[in-house]
Scaffold this motif. Sequence first.
Motif, PDB file in Angstrom:
ATOM      1  N   VAL A  87      -4.144  24.174 -44.168  1.00 36.62           N
ATOM      2  CA  VAL A  87      -3.098  23.149 -44.203  1.00 36.62           C
ATOM      3  C   VAL A  87      -2.059  23.452 -43.129  1.00 36.62           C
ATOM      4  CG1 VAL A  87      -3.464  22.858 -46.688  1.00 36.62           C
ATOM      5  CG2 VAL A  87      -1.592  24.310 -45.888  1.00 36.62           C
ATOM      6  N   ASP A  88      -1.313  22.438 -42.741  1.00 40.90           N
ATOM      7  CA  ASP A  88      -0.288  22.660 -41.715  1.00 40.90           C
ATOM      8  C   ASP A  88       1.113  22.340 -42.220  1.00 40.90           C
ATOM      9  OD1 ASP A  88      -0.452  19.935 -41.869  1.00 40.90           O
ATOM     10  OD2 ASP A  88      -0.965  19.597 -39.760  1.00 40.90           O
ATOM     11  N   ILE A  89       1.281  22.332 -43.551  1.00 44.93           N
ATOM     12  CA  ILE A  89       2.601  22.083 -44.125  1.00 44.93           C
ATOM     13  C   ILE A  89       3.202  23.399 -44.603  1.00 44.93           C
ATOM     14  CG2 ILE A  89       2.005  19.723 -44.801  1.00 44.93           C
ATOM     15  CD1 ILE A  89       1.649  20.765 -47.684  1.00 44.93           C
ATOM     16  N   PRO A  90       4.527  23.461 -44.770  1.00 42.93           N
ATOM     17  CA  PRO A  90       5.149  24.704 -45.232  1.00 42.93           C
ATOM     18  C   PRO A  90       4.723  25.060 -46.658  1.00 42.93           C
ATOM     19  CG  PRO A  90       6.783  23.178 -44.333  1.00 42.93           C
ATOM     20  CD  PRO A  90       5.522  22.415 -44.483  1.00 42.93           C
ATOM     21  N   LEU A  91       4.611  26.352 -46.902  1.00 46.29           N
ATOM     22  CA  LEU A  91       4.310  26.882 -48.226  1.00 46.29           C
ATOM     23  C   LEU A  91       5.435  27.814 -48.648  1.00 46.29           C
ATOM     24  CD1 LEU A  91       0.567  27.925 -47.583  1.00 46.29           C
ATOM     25  CD2 LEU A  91       1.386  25.756 -48.557  1.00 46.29           C
ATOM     26  N   VAL A  92       5.862  27.700 -49.899  1.00 50.85           N
ATOM     27  CA  VAL A  92       6.880  28.614 -50.426  1.00 50.85           C
ATOM     28  C   VAL A  92       6.389  29.167 -51.756  1.00 50.85           C
ATOM     29  CG1 VAL A  92       8.720  27.295 -49.303  1.00 50.85           C
ATOM     30  CG2 VAL A  92       8.236  26.911 -51.724  1.00 50.85           C
TER      31      VAL A  92
END
Length: 258
Positions: A87-92
């Motif tokens: 994936v290319d979205i932020p992960l927290v």
Amino acid sequence: MSKIENAFKNGKAFIGFVTAGDPDLETSGKIMVNMARAGCDLIEIGIPFSDPIAEGPVIQEANIRSLSGGTTTDKVFELTKKVSGQVDIPLVYMTYLNVLFKYGYGRFLEKAKACGISGVIIPDLPFEEKDELQSVADGFGIDVISLIAPTSENRIKMIASQAKGFVYEVSSLGVTGVRSEIKTDLAAITKAIKEVTNVPAAIGFGISTPEQAKKFSQIADGIIVGSAIVKIVAKYGKEAPEKVYEYVKSMKDAIKSA
């Protein structure tokens, strides 16, 4: 601009939460990838903890299922690394302070960064004690996300002025869980936040329907959904990835129409 703030650059953001290891590690990874495919702008990955004091029954039970299945912090790191490559979205990460404290702040954050994590949300970390973690996190470029509750009152501006990544606006008193009605004056809280920071603000705790998503995305920069997604996982188990995809897409579509 941090990678987290990039999640808000193309309009209102949809932030989804899932517990790592529920119903199992492989399936939860597929769920996360499907969430991104469906339009999720940022994913909160819950690291299961035995005493998640901010969580209602739905996420508590997900923690129990995950821990009972043998999920460990190291296994969550391994899973995150696989997901971040897809994936290319932020992960927290969303978890509790004891998880980081026991692991060691520096060791935990170094591994988190290597796995593709951009921030951490720690509900039981008081604002006054945030610096002991943020000072270490800064060295790894990881944001410690600030939470603002309806009871924050005269502390809202103080907390918001030092926020990084995004501000997590807690919609209601109590623990996480689906709510049919949210009565907090979130518009006033958002206004107070915006007076002191340009960091995006997202509303969470209780949002579950497209109607609620549309309503609250008009107030803030994004919305956060956890329990409603976890309920789908609990109901469908290994078949959950496609069901979560459909749900996230419906919520993201609602936000786009706001």
